[in-house]
Design a protein around this motif. Structure first.
Motif, short mmCIF file in Angstrom:
data_model
loop_
_atom_site.label_atom_id
_atom_site.label_comp_id
_atom_site.label_asym_id
_atom_site.label_seq_id
_atom_site.Cartn_x
_atom_site.Cartn_y
_atom_site.Cartn_z
N ARG A 59 -48.47 -10.48 -7.30
CA ARG A 59 -47.40 -10.75 -8.26
C ARG A 59 -46.18 -11.23 -7.49
N PHE A 60 -45.52 -12.25 -8.04
CA PHE A 60 -44.31 -12.79 -7.41
C PHE A 60 -43.22 -12.92 -8.45
N ALA A 61 -42.00 -12.75 -8.02
CA ALA A 61 -40.85 -12.95 -8.89
C ALA A 61 -39.85 -13.81 -8.15
N ASP A 62 -39.23 -14.72 -8.88
CA ASP A 62 -38.24 -15.60 -8.30
C ASP A 62 -37.17 -15.87 -9.36
N ASN A 63 -35.93 -16.03 -8.93
CA ASN A 63 -34.84 -16.27 -9.87
C ASN A 63 -34.93 -17.63 -10.55
N VAL A 64 -35.59 -18.61 -9.90
CA VAL A 64 -35.66 -19.96 -10.43
C VAL A 64 -37.08 -20.34 -10.85
N ASP A 65 -38.02 -20.15 -9.97
CA ASP A 65 -39.41 -20.56 -10.21
C ASP A 65 -40.18 -19.47 -10.95
N SER A 66 -40.89 -19.87 -11.99
CA SER A 66 -41.73 -18.89 -12.68
C SER A 66 -43.04 -18.68 -11.93
N GLN A 67 -43.47 -19.67 -11.14
CA GLN A 67 -44.73 -19.61 -10.39
C GLN A 67 -44.53 -20.15 -8.98
N PRO A 68 -43.88 -19.41 -8.08
CA PRO A 68 -43.73 -19.92 -6.72
C PRO A 68 -45.10 -20.07 -6.04
N GLU A 69 -45.19 -20.98 -5.08
CA GLU A 69 -46.43 -21.25 -4.37
C GLU A 69 -46.73 -20.14 -3.36
N ALA A 70 -47.97 -19.65 -3.38
CA ALA A 70 -48.39 -18.61 -2.44
C ALA A 70 -49.53 -19.15 -1.59
N ASP A 71 -49.51 -18.80 -0.32
CA ASP A 71 -50.57 -19.21 0.61
C ASP A 71 -50.93 -17.99 1.46
N CYS A 72 -52.19 -17.60 1.41
CA CYS A 72 -52.67 -16.46 2.21
C CYS A 72 -53.72 -16.96 3.20
N ASP A 73 -53.80 -16.32 4.35
CA ASP A 73 -54.81 -16.75 5.33
C ASP A 73 -56.23 -16.35 4.93
N HIS A 74 -56.38 -15.48 3.95
CA HIS A 74 -57.65 -15.15 3.31
C HIS A 74 -57.38 -15.16 1.81
N ILE A 75 -58.02 -16.05 1.08
CA ILE A 75 -57.75 -16.14 -0.35
C ILE A 75 -58.60 -15.12 -1.12
N SER A 76 -58.18 -14.82 -2.33
CA SER A 76 -58.95 -13.95 -3.20
C SER A 76 -60.33 -14.57 -3.40
N GLY A 77 -61.36 -13.76 -3.29
CA GLY A 77 -62.73 -14.25 -3.39
C GLY A 77 -63.35 -14.53 -2.03
N SER A 78 -62.58 -14.31 -0.95
CA SER A 78 -63.10 -14.52 0.40
C SER A 78 -64.09 -13.43 0.78
N SER A 79 -64.89 -13.74 1.78
CA SER A 79 -65.80 -12.75 2.36
C SER A 79 -65.09 -12.06 3.51
N PHE A 80 -65.15 -10.74 3.54
CA PHE A 80 -64.54 -9.95 4.59
C PHE A 80 -65.64 -9.22 5.35
N GLU A 81 -65.64 -9.36 6.66
CA GLU A 81 -66.64 -8.73 7.52
C GLU A 81 -66.36 -7.24 7.68
N PHE A 82 -67.38 -6.49 8.11
CA PHE A 82 -67.26 -5.07 8.42
C PHE A 82 -66.09 -4.87 9.38
N GLY A 83 -65.23 -3.90 9.11
CA GLY A 83 -64.08 -3.60 9.97
C GLY A 83 -62.77 -3.85 9.26
N ASP A 84 -61.72 -4.04 10.06
CA ASP A 84 -60.36 -4.21 9.54
C ASP A 84 -59.92 -5.67 9.64
N THR A 85 -59.29 -6.16 8.59
CA THR A 85 -58.71 -7.50 8.57
C THR A 85 -57.32 -7.40 7.96
N THR A 86 -56.35 -8.03 8.61
CA THR A 86 -55.01 -8.11 8.04
C THR A 86 -54.88 -9.45 7.32
N VAL A 87 -54.49 -9.40 6.07
CA VAL A 87 -54.27 -10.60 5.28
C VAL A 87 -52.76 -10.86 5.25
N VAL A 88 -52.35 -12.07 5.64
CA VAL A 88 -50.95 -12.45 5.69
C VAL A 88 -50.71 -13.53 4.64
#
Length: 90
Positions: free
Chosen positions: A24-53
């Motif tokens: 979820r994002f909130a902005d004073n001007v934009d109703s839908q600001p652009e988001a970019d993650c290094d792992h998108i929703s629906g990605s495959s995650f391997e066994f262990g720990d992964t940090t998503v930025v």
């Protein structure tokens, strides 16, 4: 806002899992600001720990960053390609 840290098990018969998450994002001007993650929703995650930025940018080029951890637990398969050291985890 990034999700809270996520802990999940592997998909049956796999050493990974496919994970969907929402943000979820909130902005004073934009109703839908652009988001970019290094792992998108629906990605495959391997066994262990992964940090998503994730970085969010609004139309004025203001940026905000957040991150969360994805921990995949479960039993590794016994195939040599995915478990070359003969280890298994419960």
């Amino acid at each position: 806002m990034c999700p809270r840290n996520i802990t999940t098990g592997t998909d049956p018969g796999s050493d990974s899992t496919t994970l969907t998450f929402s943000m979820r994002f909130a902005d004073n001007v934009d109703s839908q600001p652009e988001a970019d993650c290094d792992h998108i929703s629906g990605s495959s995650f391997e066994f262990g720990d992964t940090t998503v930025v994730c970085t969010v940018v609004d139309s004025s080029n203001n940026t905000a960053n957040c991150n969360f951890s994805v921990t995949v637990t479960g039993k590794l398969s016994s195939s040599p390609a995915s478990n070359q050291y003969g280890l298994s985890f419960n």
